[in-house]
Design a protein around this motif. Structure first.
Motif, PDB file in Angstrom:
ATOM      1  N   LEU A 125       0.773  -1.370  -0.094  1.00 27.40           N
ATOM      2  CA  LEU A 125      -0.127   0.122  -0.071  1.00 27.40           C
ATOM      3  C   LEU A 125       0.858   1.155  -0.043  1.00 27.40           C
ATOM      4  N   VAL A 126       1.894   1.303   0.791  1.00 28.42           N
ATOM      5  CA  VAL A 126       2.929   2.465   0.898  1.00 28.42           C
ATOM      6  C   VAL A 126       3.575   2.577  -0.464  1.00 28.42           C
ATOM      7  N   LEU A 127       4.013   1.698  -1.182  1.00 37.70           N
ATOM      8  CA  LEU A 127       4.685   1.618  -2.445  1.00 37.70           C
ATOM      9  C   LEU A 127       3.530   1.997  -3.504  1.00 37.70           C
ATOM     10  N   GLN A 128       2.344   1.943  -3.266  1.00 38.02           N
ATOM     11  CA  GLN A 128       1.223   2.128  -4.347  1.00 38.02           C
ATOM     12  C   GLN A 128       0.645   3.598  -4.324  1.00 38.02           C
ATOM     13  N   GLY A 129       1.060   4.152  -3.030  1.00 39.07           N
ATOM     14  CA  GLY A 129       0.716   5.564  -3.048  1.00 39.07           C
ATOM     15  C   GLY A 129      -0.074   5.887  -1.866  1.00 39.07           C
ATOM     16  N   GLY A 130      -0.586   4.919  -0.961  1.00 41.20           N
ATOM     17  CA  GLY A 130      -1.258   5.029   0.090  1.00 41.20           C
ATOM     18  C   GLY A 130      -2.750   5.521  -0.004  1.00 41.20           C
ATOM     19  N   PRO A 131      -3.450   5.640   0.928  1.00 39.76           N
ATOM     20  CA  PRO A 131      -4.974   5.881   1.033  1.00 39.76           C
ATOM     21  C   PRO A 131      -5.085   7.123  -0.338  1.00 39.76           C
ATOM     22  N   MET A 132      -6.169   7.003  -0.833  1.00 37.67           N
ATOM     23  CA  MET A 132      -6.481   8.027  -1.956  1.00 37.67           C
ATOM     24  C   MET A 132      -6.950   9.331  -1.220  1.00 37.67           C
ATOM     25  N   ASP A 133      -6.887  10.367  -1.974  1.00 40.52           N
ATOM     26  CA  ASP A 133      -7.376  11.530  -1.566  1.00 40.52           C
ATOM     27  C   ASP A 133      -8.705  12.003  -2.202  1.00 40.52           C
ATOM     28  N   GLY A 134      -9.316  12.930  -1.902  1.00 38.95           N
ATOM     29  CA  GLY A 134     -10.472  13.073  -2.337  1.00 38.95           C
ATOM     30  C   GLY A 134     -10.830  13.053  -3.822  1.00 38.95           C
ATOM     31  N   ALA A 135     -10.132  13.679  -4.553  1.00 35.23           N
ATOM     32  CA  ALA A 135     -10.030  13.716  -6.088  1.00 35.23           C
ATOM     33  C   ALA A 135      -9.743  12.397  -6.635  1.00 35.23           C
ATOM     34  N   GLU A 136      -8.894  11.643  -5.890  1.00 38.92           N
ATOM     35  CA  GLU A 136      -8.792  10.087  -6.355  1.00 38.92           C
ATOM     36  C   GLU A 136      -9.867   9.615  -6.195  1.00 38.92           C
ATOM     37  N   VAL A 137     -10.729   9.448  -5.005  1.00 37.81           N
ATOM     38  CA  VAL A 137     -11.900   8.777  -4.821  1.00 37.81           C
ATOM     39  C   VAL A 137     -12.986   9.378  -5.589  1.00 37.81           C
ATOM     40  N   ALA A 138     -13.320  10.271  -6.063  1.00 35.55           N
ATOM     41  CA  ALA A 138     -14.175  10.598  -6.884  1.00 35.55           C
ATOM     42  C   ALA A 138     -13.930  10.475  -8.278  1.00 35.55           C
ATOM     43  N   ALA A 139     -12.599  10.224  -8.762  1.00 33.98           N
ATOM     44  CA  ALA A 139     -12.306   9.553 -10.044  1.00 33.98           C
ATOM     45  C   ALA A 139     -12.508   8.130 -10.149  1.00 33.98           C
ATOM     46  N   PHE A 140     -12.177   7.551  -8.930  1.00 35.69           N
ATOM     47  CA  PHE A 140     -12.296   6.021  -8.772  1.00 35.69           C
ATOM     48  C   PHE A 140     -13.813   5.511  -9.060  1.00 35.69           C
ATOM     49  N   GLU A 141     -14.695   6.319  -8.366  1.00 36.63           N
ATOM     50  CA  GLU A 141     -16.191   6.049  -8.203  1.00 36.63           C
ATOM     51  C   GLU A 141     -16.631   6.463  -9.589  1.00 36.63           C
ATOM     52  N   ALA A 142     -16.005   7.086 -10.288  1.00 32.80           N
ATOM     53  CA  ALA A 142     -16.709   7.572 -11.830  1.00 32.80           C
ATOM     54  C   ALA A 142     -16.381   6.460 -12.790  1.00 32.80           C
ATOM     55  N   SER A 143     -15.543   5.241 -12.381  1.00 31.82           N
ATOM     56  CA  SER A 143     -15.399   4.278 -13.421  1.00 31.82           C
ATOM     57  C   SER A 143     -16.763   3.239 -13.185  1.00 31.82           C
ATOM     58  N   GLU A 144     -17.311   3.009 -14.443  1.00 33.62           N
ATOM     59  CA  GLU A 144     -18.290   2.006 -14.418  1.00 33.62           C
ATOM     60  C   GLU A 144     -17.932   0.566 -13.715  1.00 33.62           C
ATOM     61  N   PHE A 145     -16.740   0.216 -13.353  1.00 36.89           N
ATOM     62  CA  PHE A 145     -16.264  -0.876 -12.937  1.00 36.89           C
ATOM     63  C   PHE A 145     -15.867  -0.875 -11.326  1.00 36.89           C
ATOM     64  N   TYR A 146     -15.992   0.099 -10.835  1.00 39.33           N
ATOM     65  CA  TYR A 146     -15.566   0.347  -9.544  1.00 39.33           C
ATOM     66  C   TYR A 146     -16.179  -0.526  -8.326  1.00 39.33           C
ATOM     67  N   ARG A 147     -17.479  -0.849  -8.644  1.00 45.02           N
ATOM     68  CA  ARG A 147     -18.092  -1.596  -7.515  1.00 45.02           C
ATOM     69  C   ARG A 147     -17.353  -2.945  -7.626  1.00 45.02           C
ATOM     70  N   ASP A 148     -17.118  -3.446  -8.933  1.00 47.39           N
ATOM     71  CA  ASP A 148     -16.534  -4.874  -9.220  1.00 47.39           C
ATOM     72  C   ASP A 148     -15.206  -5.055  -8.726  1.00 47.39           C
ATOM     73  N   ALA A 149     -14.515  -3.742  -9.011  1.00 48.94           N
ATOM     74  CA  ALA A 149     -13.200  -3.734  -8.446  1.00 48.94           C
ATOM     75  C   ALA A 149     -12.976  -3.900  -7.124  1.00 48.94           C
ATOM     76  N   VAL A 150     -13.934  -3.319  -6.095  1.00 48.55           N
ATOM     77  CA  VAL A 150     -14.304  -3.219  -4.807  1.00 48.55           C
ATOM     78  C   VAL A 150     -14.458  -4.732  -4.286  1.00 48.55           C
TER      79      VAL A 150
END
Length: 193
Positions: A125-150
């Protein structure tokens, strides 16, 4: 059996016996456990295939197993996406591409989630950038496949039990075949070579 399925089975036979990082399972056991969890959840053949193959990028690079301990992120999700996008639709490829970001996402939106991560997952997780910030969360949730990814991320986290019995990889061959054939049919209908 579809040629793509045969290729994947061969890859797991050749490389799947390697240890899954510092976890108690092999790469093959990890993939089989994730696929079994997806199947039990009632997931589509595409999402079961994604669960089986979500870490295929680990089998495609030539970095040492301890690369994360030396501060190297193997970017296995990118390698997996490149390989899988030649054989499967976005319903398989996108959850695989996004499963690392799903960990970062869950750490941001469910603070208690981070405490459930294994030691190796916390290190990556640390190498991959750590927890998302607010903008990254919004961009992630905008994907059609975000629920499947979760969903895939949650199965990934649970698929590390050395005592869990699973079927052999051939058991999942029909679902992988179905996902590959569906992609081919879609490409043929669209005139994509």
């Amino acid at each position: 059996m579809h040629p793509t399925t045969l290729k994947i089975i061969r890859l797991f036979e050749e490389m799947g016996g390697s240890q899954y990082g510092r976890e108690a399972v092999t790469q093959l056991q990890h993939g089989l456990q994730a696929a079994r969890l997806a199947e039990r959840h009632g997931a589509s053949s595409e999402l079961v295939t994604a669960a089986l193959l979500h870490d295929i990028g680990h089998l495609l690079h030539d970095l040492p197993e301890d690369a994360p301990e030396h501060g190297v992120d193997d970017r296995h999700e990118v390698l997996g996406e490149r390989f899988l996008s030649r054989h499967f639709s976005a319903a398989v490829v996108e959850p695989v591409r996004m499963h690392v970001d799903a960990k970062r996402y869950l750490c941001a939106v469910e603070p208690a989630y981070r405490a459930t991560l294994s030691g190796p997952s916390e290190q990556s997780l640390v190498l991959q950038g750590g927890p998302m910030d607010g903008a990254e969360v919004a961009a992630f949730e905008a994907s059609e496949f975000y629920r499947d990814a979760v969903l895939l991320r949650r199965w990934d986290d649970q698929a590390k039990d050395a005592s869990l019995e699973t079927p052999q990889i051939q058991y999942f061959a029909a679902m992988v075949d179905e996902a590959a054939r569906s992609f081919e049919a879609t490409r043929a209908e669209g005139g994509i070579a």
